[in-house]
Design an enzyme around this catalytic site. Sequence first.
Site, mmCIF file in Angstrom:
data_model
loop_
_atom_site.group_PDB
_atom_site.id
_atom_site.type_symbol
_atom_site.label_atom_id
_atom_site.label_comp_id
_atom_site.label_asym_id
_atom_site.label_seq_id
_atom_site.Cartn_x
_atom_site.Cartn_y
_atom_site.Cartn_z
ATOM 1 N N SER A 170 44.519 35.218 48.551
ATOM 2 C CA SER A 170 44.945 35.355 47.298
ATOM 3 C C SER A 170 44.633 34.554 46.377
ATOM 4 C CB SER A 170 45.680 35.681 47.883
ATOM 5 O OG SER A 170 46.949 34.944 47.849
ATOM 6 N N GLU B 7 38.207 31.078 46.431
ATOM 7 C CA GLU B 7 36.822 32.690 46.865
ATOM 8 C C GLU B 7 38.805 33.441 46.059
ATOM 9 O OE1 GLU B 7 34.510 32.049 45.831
ATOM 10 O OE2 GLU B 7 33.904 30.759 46.043
ATOM 11 N N GLY C 90 41.205 36.848 44.933
ATOM 12 C CA GLY C 90 41.133 38.292 44.674
ATOM 13 C C GLY C 90 40.429 39.044 43.361
ATOM 14 N N CYS D 278 38.177 42.437 48.291
ATOM 15 C CA CYS D 278 38.083 41.843 47.329
ATOM 16 C C CYS D 278 37.769 42.203 45.922
ATOM 17 C CB CYS D 278 37.818 40.022 47.617
ATOM 18 S SG CYS D 278 36.230 39.887 48.361
ATOM 19 N N GLU E 278 45.998 43.614 41.667
ATOM 20 C CA GLU E 278 44.932 43.871 42.781
ATOM 21 C C GLU E 278 45.998 44.777 43.627
ATOM 22 O OE1 GLU E 278 44.184 40.573 45.545
ATOM 23 O OE2 GLU E 278 42.058 41.835 45.628
HETATM 24 P P1 NAD Z 1 46.386 35.096 51.196
HETATM 25 O O1 NAD Z 1 45.839 34.398 50.561
HETATM 26 O O2 NAD Z 1 47.878 35.420 51.616
HETATM 27 O O3 NAD Z 1 46.091 33.961 53.162
HETATM 28 C C1 NAD Z 1 44.246 33.945 53.331
HETATM 29 C C2 NAD Z 1 43.682 33.099 54.239
HETATM 30 O O4 NAD Z 1 45.237 31.300 53.218
HETATM 31 C C3 NAD Z 1 45.114 33.144 55.582
HETATM 32 O O5 NAD Z 1 44.247 32.581 56.377
HETATM 33 C C4 NAD Z 1 46.325 32.331 55.361
HETATM 34 O O6 NAD Z 1 46.804 32.693 56.550
HETATM 35 C C5 NAD Z 1 45.994 31.442 54.253
HETATM 36 N N1 NAD Z 1 47.076 30.763 53.765
HETATM 37 C C6 NAD Z 1 48.242 31.236 53.307
HETATM 38 N N2 NAD Z 1 48.945 30.575 52.309
HETATM 39 C C7 NAD Z 1 48.585 29.411 52.353
HETATM 40 C C8 NAD Z 1 49.297 28.365 51.335
HETATM 41 N N3 NAD Z 1 49.714 28.184 50.745
HETATM 42 N N4 NAD Z 1 48.305 26.907 52.572
HETATM 43 C C9 NAD Z 1 46.874 27.511 52.943
HETATM 44 N N5 NAD Z 1 46.268 28.167 53.454
HETATM 45 C C10 NAD Z 1 47.498 29.616 53.093
HETATM 46 O O7 NAD Z 1 45.231 36.275 51.353
HETATM 47 P P2 NAD Z 1 46.122 37.540 51.771
HETATM 48 O O8 NAD Z 1 46.736 38.504 51.451
HETATM 49 O O9 NAD Z 1 46.193 37.982 53.749
HETATM 50 O O10 NAD Z 1 44.579 38.093 52.337
HETATM 51 C C11 NAD Z 1 43.927 38.759 50.962
HETATM 52 C C12 NAD Z 1 43.691 38.354 49.794
HETATM 53 O O11 NAD Z 1 42.171 37.544 49.491
HETATM 54 C C13 NAD Z 1 42.813 39.676 48.318
HETATM 55 O O12 NAD Z 1 43.830 39.172 46.816
HETATM 56 C C14 NAD Z 1 41.668 39.788 48.588
HETATM 57 O O13 NAD Z 1 40.969 39.819 47.181
HETATM 58 C C15 NAD Z 1 41.233 37.824 48.661
HETATM 59 N N6 NAD Z 1 39.752 37.986 49.615
HETATM 60 C C16 NAD Z 1 38.811 37.732 47.899
HETATM 61 C C17 NAD Z 1 37.597 37.253 49.065
HETATM 62 C C18 NAD Z 1 36.448 36.866 48.035
HETATM 63 O O14 NAD Z 1 35.297 36.792 48.362
HETATM 64 N N7 NAD Z 1 37.010 36.128 46.650
HETATM 65 C C19 NAD Z 1 36.774 37.820 49.819
HETATM 66 C C20 NAD Z 1 38.326 38.386 50.916
HETATM 67 C C21 NAD Z 1 39.593 38.218 50.293
#
Ligand code: NAD
Length: 490
Positions: A236, A257, A259, A291, A385
């Site tokens: 995210s 990479e 959202g 995403c 999103e």
């Molecule tokens: P998230 O950011 O909450 O979590 C993603 C990862 O980051 C997890 O492994 C989580 O444990 C880790 N994380 C969370 N907070 C962290 C911190 N403070 N420090 C280090 N690591 C941390 O995301 P989510 O909600 O679980 O996943 C969905 C999001 O991911 C959506 O916004 C989506 O659009 C995005 N996404 C982007 C892509 C891309 O290629 N651009 C692909 C897929 C998903």
Amino acid sequence: MNIHTHNFIDAERWTGRAFFGGWDRTEAGTINVTDPANGTVLASVGLGGPADIARAAAEARAAQKAWARMLGAERARILNKAADLLEANGTELAQWIMKESGSIHQKAMIEIEHGALFIRHAATLATAPSGMFLPGMDDRENYARRVPHGVVGVISPFNFPLVLSVRSIAAALAVGNAVVHKPDPRTPISGGIIISRIFEEAGLPAGVLQIVPGGADAGEALCSDPNVAMISFTGSARGGAKVGEIAGRNLKRVQLELGGKNALIILDDADPDVAASNAAWGAFLHQGQICMATGLVLIDEKIEQAVAERLVAKAAHLPVGDPSSNQVALGPIISDAQAAAIQAIVDDAVAKGARLLVGGRGEGRFYPATVLSGVTPGMLAFEEEIFGPVACIVSFRSDEEAIALANRSDYGLAAGVISADVGRAMAVGQELEVGQLHINDQTVNGGPYAPFGGRGKSGNGTRVGGPADIEEFTQWQWVSVKSAATPYPF
Ligand code: NAD
């Protein structure tokens, strides 16, 4: 699913453990993995905390130099073997992806297929030319070569856990880095165990790849660990901002990479049947938890009704339920909290004047394909999103207005433009501030040969895949060679 009947994944080996180049217990204990469709506990894996990340990073650093010195052809052979194993065991492994991340079979198989393609693409990097001779400045020879960073930390999300982990891991390994990977703790099998197993069986030297599932605390530890040179983060915008902040403070290279709020623009000369089909696929695949999901369906008002009717008909016929039945098009949303967040966004839109054409009310984690029309700026459904199966129709009166509406977003990941006139669609498309532009297609597109990433809140301008991998996962080293050392004035 009985985990003990599965051969390749071999749960006895890793239950309660993480992969430190070999399977071992973590200091932070264990975590249960549950099926979001029904809450069944599928397995238990080792949970990583900061101490476990520190151990993994130190072990990875110790293993990296020998890996980088290995012939590129040998690294490529190991990577290709891992891809072979992923494909050969795809039917078994897809079951885990379905169970763990609420995926329908088709989506799980896309992960297997694309995962193998990403690894094979990475393997080609291991034997690619990696430098150039520079113009002379005196009688010495100068060349520049790409060298690995050292240890790359990878952090990945739950939605496409296999592909989004392996695309960074394989590219980083191919060019001589060691990797510490932290998958999302909700999807540690698809995002971690499967990857560990294929590389373990492929003969990757112990220590080069470490996979430690964990939460934000483990992720933050990775971003500040002195043995880690680069972070490759997919998740995210909020998580990415935190990762960027910590990595920046610790002077690490960081790839973000994030959202998207991706616009699909349907011009007035588009075929309404095809346009509606594109919108449905873009908005509803994997319950919209992608995403690059189509977050706004911008339709010229002259054909809005025709497209909306068809989209509603499609949405109404998409069955929702447990993917293991193989009878559904939409599986569960990953968590209760995420299902509630989707409902809040839909309710906000309706309260502010949007029309709910179909769906709009979930049952637990099962949320139906939903179509809203009359979505306008100021509604959460326009701005945010959603990460749920909600098609948000926004009508426009001119191509210029469509461009302006699409570019209002803080995100800039993907966009699609559909028109019978390719030149007109391209003229609209080239005005859009996105990392991926698809003419006559919806927004969900990805693959190993294209550089993937976004602008604005979608990332920091980095890319993963295709020609970007060498740029991201290596750095330049200038080497100058004199035939003999010569004296200086003092
Ligand atoms: P998230 O950011 O909450 O979590 C993603 C990862 O980051 C997890 O492994 C989580 O444990 C880790 N994380 C969370 N907070 C962290 C911190 N403070 N420090 C280090 N690591 C941390 O995301 P989510 O909600 O679980 O996943 C969905 C999001 O991911 C959506 O916004 C989506 O659009 C995005 N996404 C982007 C892509 C891309 O290629 N651009 C692909 C897929 C998903």
